[in-house]
Design a protein around this motif. Structure first.
Motif, PDB file in Angstrom:
ATOM      1  N   GLU A   1       9.226   4.500 -31.602  1.00  0.00           N
ATOM      2  CA  GLU A   1       9.026   3.805 -32.553  1.00  0.00           C
ATOM      3  C   GLU A   1       7.396   3.767 -33.218  1.00  0.00           C
ATOM      4  N   LEU A   2       6.608   4.281 -32.477  1.00  0.00           N
ATOM      5  CA  LEU A   2       5.366   4.744 -32.672  1.00  0.00           C
ATOM      6  C   LEU A   2       5.344   5.849 -33.872  1.00  0.00           C
TER       7      LEU A   2
ATOM      8  N   SER B   1       3.571  -4.416 -31.385  1.00  0.00           N
ATOM      9  CA  SER B   1       4.698  -4.592 -30.703  1.00  0.00           C
ATOM     10  C   SER B   1       4.795  -3.449 -29.706  1.00  0.00           C
ATOM     11  N   ALA B   2       4.800  -2.344 -30.230  1.00  0.00           N
ATOM     12  CA  ALA B   2       4.980  -1.035 -29.616  1.00  0.00           C
ATOM     13  C   ALA B   2       3.874  -0.739 -28.705  1.00  0.00           C
TER      14      ALA B   2
ATOM     15  N   ARG C   1       4.082  -3.268 -25.692  1.00  0.00           N
ATOM     16  CA  ARG C   1       5.112  -2.810 -24.674  1.00  0.00           C
ATOM     17  C   ARG C   1       4.918  -1.181 -24.120  1.00  0.00           C
ATOM     18  N   SER C   2       4.044  -0.461 -24.553  1.00  0.00           N
ATOM     19  CA  SER C   2       3.729   0.923 -24.162  1.00  0.00           C
ATOM     20  C   SER C   2       2.787   0.602 -22.625  1.00  0.00           C
TER      21      SER C   2
ATOM     22  N   SER D   1       8.704   5.343 -23.498  1.00  0.00           N
ATOM     23  CA  SER D   1       9.723   4.643 -24.041  1.00  0.00           C
ATOM     24  C   SER D   1       9.500   3.994 -25.571  1.00  0.00           C
ATOM     25  N   GLN D   2       8.137   3.857 -25.917  1.00  0.00           N
ATOM     26  CA  GLN D   2       7.677   3.523 -27.179  1.00  0.00           C
ATOM     27  C   GLN D   2       7.492   4.680 -28.340  1.00  0.00           C
TER      28      GLN D   2
ATOM     29  N   ARG E   1       5.345  -4.027 -36.316  1.00  0.00           N
ATOM     30  CA  ARG E   1       5.801  -3.021 -35.301  1.00  0.00           C
ATOM     31  C   ARG E   1       5.185  -2.322 -34.487  1.00  0.00           C
TER      32      ARG E   1
ATOM     33  N   GLU F   1       6.583 -10.086 -30.148  1.00  0.00           N
ATOM     34  CA  GLU F   1       6.681  -9.905 -31.543  1.00  0.00           C
ATOM     35  C   GLU F   1       5.885 -10.910 -32.410  1.00  0.00           C
TER      36      GLU F   1
ATOM     37  N   ALA G   1       6.395   3.855 -19.554  1.00  0.00           N
ATOM     38  CA  ALA G   1       6.352   2.697 -20.663  1.00  0.00           C
ATOM     39  C   ALA G   1       6.078   3.173 -22.083  1.00  0.00           C
ATOM     40  N   PHE G   2       4.940   4.176 -21.897  1.00  0.00           N
ATOM     41  CA  PHE G   2       4.515   4.731 -22.929  1.00  0.00           C
ATOM     42  C   PHE G   2       5.624   5.626 -23.670  1.00  0.00           C
TER      43      PHE G   2
END
Length: 204
Positions: A98-99, A51-52, A55-56, A94-95, A48, A14, A91-92
């Motif tokens: 938020e995206l 960060s997404a 993490r993607s 999961s984000q 945000r 973050e 991984a993608f």
């Protein structure tokens, strides 16, 4: 101030994203994908988003480097490992929530179109891809961007691999050339930017 460049810890994602959001607050390509909205804190929104995006990509398939002074992150560089990425789809996905919250449906579609244009320009040879690099306003002009590049490229060279990025400004391209990148073809299709592909062959 003494600046150290190292791999980011997971809890620093973050903080790294916040630096990237500050660095890209006025970026024309990002403004095309996600225009500012009245009354919003744009750096928080972009934090945000970054960060997404980090993490993607699965942890084993990314490298997030940070430049720190004391315990404060003042620079960040986000690299993606050569494709394919095992577990990348999971991984993608999961984000995605938020995206969508950050970009909205229309912005998400614009982002996908932007990514397709960028991906078409990428070379076929396996390579490390510099997705984002940025330095906080307080630390600019102190060579932090160059330090981040050197740290990552040492890692790339030890593995005998190629590296690739896109650059939208002449100043940035001069920095990248000093670190072994050569200019490639312009990437077309953007209204407010003219990114150029840049390639750094493996050191043999």
């Amino acid at each position: 101030m003494q600046i150290v460049v190292r791999a980011a810890a997971d809890h620093e994602v973050e903080a790294a994203a916040a630096v990237l959001s500050e660095a890209f607050a006025e970026d024309p390509v990002l403004a095309e994908i996600r225009p500012g909205r009245p009354g919003e804190d744009r750096t928080a929104v972009l934090g945000r988003l970054f960060s997404a995006l980090v993490r993607s990509v699965p942890p084993h398939a990314r490298a997030l480097d940070v430049a720190v002074t004391g315990d404060r992150v003042v620079g960040a560089a986000f690299w993606q490992a050569p494709l394919p990425h095992r577990g990348g789809l999971r991984a993608f996905v999961s984000q995605v929530p938020e995206l969508v919250r950050v970009l909205g449906i229309a912005g998400g579609l614009r982002a996908l179109a932007h990514l397709r244009r960028m991906e078409r320009a990428r070379p076929d040879a396996p390579h490390w891809y510099l997705a984002e690099i940025g330095v906080s306003a307080a630390a600019r002009g102190q060579g932090v961007g160059g330090m981040l590049l050197e740290h990552a490229l040492d890692r790339v060279d030890q593995r005998g691999q190629h590296a690739y990025l896109e650059s939208s400004t002449p100043d940035n391209r001069r920095l990248y050339r000093r670190h072994g990148f050569g200019d490639g073809a312009p990437i077309t299709g953007f209204r407010a930017a003219a990114p150029v592909s840049m390639w750094r062959p493996a050191v043999t």
